[in-house]
Design an enzyme around this catalytic site. Structure first.
Site, PDB file in Angstrom:
ATOM      1  N   CYS A  98       3.289   8.701   1.057  1.00 47.23           N
ATOM      2  CA  CYS A  98       3.801   7.841   2.126  1.00 47.23           C
ATOM      3  C   CYS A  98       4.167   6.504   1.499  1.00 47.23           C
ATOM      4  CB  CYS A  98       2.715   7.684   3.189  1.00 47.23           C
ATOM      5  SG  CYS A  98       3.182   6.608   4.550  1.00 47.23           S
ATOM      6  N   CYS A 138      -1.674   6.092  10.113  1.00 47.99           N
ATOM      7  CA  CYS A 138      -0.484   5.447  10.690  1.00 47.99           C
ATOM      8  C   CYS A 138      -0.808   4.077  11.264  1.00 47.99           C
ATOM      9  CB  CYS A 138       0.067   6.276  11.847  1.00 47.99           C
ATOM     10  SG  CYS A 138       0.863   7.761  11.322  1.00 47.99           S
ATOM     11  N   LEU A 177       9.018   6.785  19.209  1.00 54.32           N
ATOM     12  CA  LEU A 177       9.431   6.602  20.601  1.00 54.32           C
ATOM     13  C   LEU A 177       8.320   5.911  21.401  1.00 54.32           C
ATOM     14  CD1 LEU A 177      11.801   7.257  22.514  1.00 54.32           C
ATOM     15  CD2 LEU A 177      10.635   9.391  23.096  1.00 54.32           C
ATOM     16  N   CYS A 199       6.583  -6.689   7.841  1.00 56.06           N
ATOM     17  CA  CYS A 199       7.557  -6.137   8.782  1.00 56.06           C
ATOM     18  C   CYS A 199       7.828  -7.207   9.840  1.00 56.06           C
ATOM     19  CB  CYS A 199       6.957  -4.891   9.446  1.00 56.06           C
ATOM     20  SG  CYS A 199       8.055  -4.099  10.645  1.00 56.06           S
ATOM     21  N   CYS A 210       0.517  -2.277  15.766  1.00 53.25           N
ATOM     22  CA  CYS A 210       0.619  -1.943  14.340  1.00 53.25           C
ATOM     23  C   CYS A 210       0.119  -3.073  13.442  1.00 53.25           C
ATOM     24  CB  CYS A 210       2.085  -1.631  14.020  1.00 53.25           C
ATOM     25  SG  CYS A 210       2.333  -1.095  12.322  1.00 53.25           S
ATOM     26  N   CYS A 266       5.722  -4.592  16.541  1.00 51.71           N
ATOM     27  CA  CYS A 266       5.128  -3.585  17.437  1.00 51.71           C
ATOM     28  C   CYS A 266       3.679  -4.009  17.733  1.00 51.71           C
ATOM     29  CB  CYS A 266       5.157  -2.202  16.789  1.00 51.71           C
ATOM     30  SG  CYS A 266       6.828  -1.587  16.530  1.00 51.71           S
ATOM     31  N   GLU A 269       0.824  -1.202   0.000  1.00 53.95           N
ATOM     32  CA  GLU A 269       0.000   0.000   0.000  1.00 53.95           C
ATOM     33  C   GLU A 269       0.869   1.268   0.000  1.00 53.95           C
ATOM     34  OE1 GLU A 269      -3.936  -1.929   2.107  1.00 53.95           O
ATOM     35  OE2 GLU A 269      -2.726  -0.598   3.325  1.00 53.95           O
TER      36      GLU A 269
END
Ligand code: SAH
Length: 361
Positions: free
Chosen positions: A117, A348, A230, A124, A131, A128, A104
């Site tokens: 973006c 995000c 962070l 990945c 996500c 996390c 995407e």
């Protein structure tokens, strides 16, 4: 250190992309096949100014060279499998790669221009806990040219209205520093004045904090904007949210960031997702302010975006403002990120890589 990627993840069995080549790489290749150097600039012009989609169209090149290019490189645009448009003008593209995976890419429209973006990996491997991009693990790294091709495809979509891609954020699927060489090549191509000519200051790369590459990136001497996810005011909370913190704990991360700001003289951005009840209390804001007190930085607060497989909850609005005010009162330069593309799951952490085979099953 992160485990090295498997051969397949690093070198997918697909044709090399012409868009992976810097102008100097192209000139070297030309000299190897005994063609004059000036052909490099001609080819670049066809690719990035005229934006043709085949070597056949490069009519000022000799037929023999066009054939040689065709045998050696992939130049065709990625297939656009789907396009979703948000009520705020954001567009999410689903592109199919040569080997059937799809990724995407998002176009965001701002007052100051059009921002793309881009995705750097199929999936990945960082895990996390909030996500969507990491849910299926990592399939493979994108070639530099496949990252460039995303920008080109969006630019082609904008050509219809004579608009231009004015900035790039490397915040799509994947961890850019886990595809470091691909990332750097991509940056060089899009930044080159004969390439897409997008200024370094209009490009932002975001990392989850793979420390050795933060040092390396600082030493590249590029004027790229740099962001670090962070998400926590201390190492305990960060480890719970981001497993990468167990490999590169916060203390080491902050040390590398201090090196970065000192070496480059540039300010960095921290992305701080607000996860309801986890890291969004006033005491967390106070702790965060203390942690980054001497760092030349800006903090971007992102209210958590909904991911069905994850059970994080949104921080209430008044609590978000309290958090923001606490940071500001303590002298931290902080803003709340404007949210876009919510209705099409383009915000995000909501992007996903897809295996086409699975999709059609
Ligand atoms: N891997 C890189 C690039 C991804 S950028 C990185 O970690 O920085 C995408 C940003 O969105 C990162 O800051 C990421 O932590 C954040 N994010 C991921 N899932 C999210 C969610 N559900 N809500 C809000 N932000 C999220």
């Amino acid at each position: 250190m992160l485990k090295p990627l498997s051969e397949k993840q690093q070198n997918p069995a697909i044709m090399p992309s012409i868009f992976s080549l810097e102008l100097s790489d192209l000139e070297n290749w030309l000299s190897e096949i005994k063609e004059p150097k000036f052909r490099g600039a001609q080819i670049y012009n066809w690719l990035y100014e005229k934006r043709v989609t085949s070597f056949e169209e490069m009519t000022n090149l000799p037929k023999g060279l066009r054939d040689k290019l065709e045998e050696t490189f992939h130049v065709h645009p990625m297939k656009e499998v789907a396009r979703q448009e948000s009520s705020d003008g954001t567009i999410k593209f689903l592109f199919e790669l040569q080997d059937g995976y799809s990724i995407e890419t998002v176009l965001m429209r701002h007052e100051y221009g059009n921002s793309v973006c881009v995705t750097t990996q199929v999936g990945c491997r960082l895990g996390c806990t909030f996500c969507a991009s990491t849910l299926g693990g990592l399939k493979r790294n994108l070639l530099a040219g496949e990252i460039v091709a995303q920008v080109l495809q969006v630019q082609r979509a904008l050509d219809a209205t004579e608009e231009r891609v004015s900035s790039i954020v490397i915040m799509g699927i994947g961890e850019p520093f886990d595809n470091y060489d691909g990332l750097i090549k991509f940056l060089k191509v899009v930044n080159h004045d004969k390439g897409l000519n997008i200024g370094a200051r209009h490009i932002t790369v975001s990392t989850s904090g793979i420390v050795p590459y933060i040092y390396k990136f600082a030493d590249e001497g590029m004027q790229i904007n740099f962001a670090v996810s962070l998400h926590a005011p201390n190492t305990e909370i960060r480890s719970r949210l981001m497993p990468v913190n167990r490999m590169y704990p916060m203390e080491e991360l902050m040390e590398s960031i201090r090196y970065y700001t000192k070496k480059t003289g540039r300010r960095i951005s921290f992305e701080y997702g607000l996860f309801g009840g986890v890291n969004d209390q006033v005491e967390h804001a106070e702790e965060l302010a203390k942690l980054i007190k001497n760092v030349k930085c800006h903090v971007n607060l992102i209210p958590v975006n909904y991911v069905p497989e994850r059970d994080y909850v949104r921080t209430p609005k008044n609590q978000i403002f309290k958090f923001l005010e606490t940071l500001k009162k303590r002298g931290v330069n902080a803003t709340l990120r404007r949210e876009q593309g919510h209705d099409i799951d383009a915000a995000c952490g909501q992007l996903r890589a897809k295996e086409r085979q699975e999709e059609t099953r």
